[in-house]
Write a protein that holds these residues in place. Structure first.
Motif, PDB file in Angstrom:
ATOM      1  N   LEU A  30       0.849  -1.219   0.138  1.00  0.00           N
ATOM      2  CA  LEU A  30       0.204  -0.361   0.292  1.00  0.00           C
ATOM      3  C   LEU A  30       1.110   1.577  -0.242  1.00  0.00           C
ATOM      4  N   ASP A  31       2.135   1.050   0.482  1.00  0.00           N
ATOM      5  CA  ASP A  31       2.897   2.020   0.513  1.00  0.00           C
ATOM      6  C   ASP A  31       3.824   2.265  -0.575  1.00  0.00           C
ATOM      7  N   ARG A  89       1.645   1.419  -3.501  1.00  0.00           N
ATOM      8  CA  ARG A  89      -0.047   2.123  -4.106  1.00  0.00           C
ATOM      9  C   ARG A  89       0.477   3.401  -4.467  1.00  0.00           C
ATOM     10  N   ARG A  90       0.408   4.144  -2.839  1.00  0.00           N
ATOM     11  CA  ARG A  90       0.735   5.764  -2.573  1.00  0.00           C
ATOM     12  C   ARG A  90       1.886   6.399  -2.760  1.00  0.00           C
ATOM     13  N   ARG A 149     -10.856   0.376  -3.928  1.00  0.00           N
ATOM     14  CA  ARG A 149     -10.446   2.133  -4.747  1.00  0.00           C
ATOM     15  C   ARG A 149     -11.567   2.154  -4.821  1.00  0.00           C
TER      16      ARG A 149
END
Length: 252
Positions: free
Chosen positions: A75-76, A78-79, A105
């Motif tokens: 997730l990091d 992707r952010r 999302r």
């Protein structure tokens, strides 16, 4: 030379006495297709997992647009705008195309429906999903059809479109043509070319050397857990790259 969009220096990862990543370096430039090649067990998968947040290295540094980052999970990454298309595609077969493209999302409907009831804005999902498919030239009968009704190449196209829709820095693809026929593989390579035209760099992990030489701007050769060569298809031939992969040839 422009600042690499995604880079790494001195990455290391050990599992007991086994060294998966051994002081590895990496860089992909804006708007290029970088192929990562190497024999089985060379450490390509571990390197890509580190760059996509799925693996935390023991040492080394990862940078996005020249700024140090620390990924504690996918997730990091992707952010930070890094999207990965894995070999299993991570699609939900029974769900429709739009739902798959927005997995995790999903946009919420405006007002109290989206705020309190958390209602998903399906009309917006379908509109935006169709727009991305059209931009990439992916031909699908209906945005509402289940993914399980699609061919292998079309499923790959949906996974690639999802990555292109949300990836703002780089798209990583792990063997995207491995299970496809010649015609479907050719379409996936066309998708990669269209993503490059949009200015988004693509990291392509592949064992298919003819495809690598057909699509890549540069080739990262990985062996024994580290990069042993960074070459151009314009200056090196296939035999030279295979020599670097096997250790029969040393990088200049």
């Amino acid at each position: 030379m422009s600042t690499p969009t995604l880079s790494a220096a001195g990455l290391r990862k050990h599992y007991g006495r086994v060294t998966a990543i051994d002081d590895a370096d990496f860089e992909v430039l804006p708007g290029e297709v970088l192929a990562v090649v190497g024999d089985n067990g060379a450490g390509k998968t571990s390197l890509i997992k580190a760059l996509s947040g799925a693996l935390i290295p023991d040492a080394g540094e990862i940078r996005v647009d020249g700024e140090p980052v620390r990924f504690r999970g996918p997730l990091d990454a992707r952010r930070c705008g890094i999207e990965t298309v894995y070999q299993d595609l991570a699609l939900a077969p029974a769900q429709d195309i739009a739902t798959n493209m927005f997995l995790g999302r999903e946009p919420r409907r405006p007002g109290v429906l989206g705020g309190v009831l958390r209602a998903v804005d399906r009309a917006r999902m379908r509109e935006q999903a169709q727009q991305v498919l059209d931009e990439l030239g992916i031909k699908i009968k209906s945005i509402t059809q289940p993914v399980e009704t699609l061919s292998g190449g079309q499923r790959q196209g949906v996974a690639v479109a999802r990555a292109a829709a949300f990836g703002s820095k780089a798209v990583i693809m792990d063997e995207p043509t491995a299970a496809l026929g010649v015609a479907e593989a050719s379409k996936v390579l066309e998708l990669i070319d269209r993503i490059r035209e949009r200015g988004l760099p693509v990291v392509l992990i592949s064992h298919n050397m003819p495809q690598v030489f057909d699509i890549a701007d540069r080739i990262h050769v990985h062996r024994l857990g580290r990069r042993v060569g960074l070459v151009s298809p314009r200056t090196h031939d296939m035999n030279e790259v295979v020599g670097l992969i096997t250790g029969a040839k040393e990088a200049a």
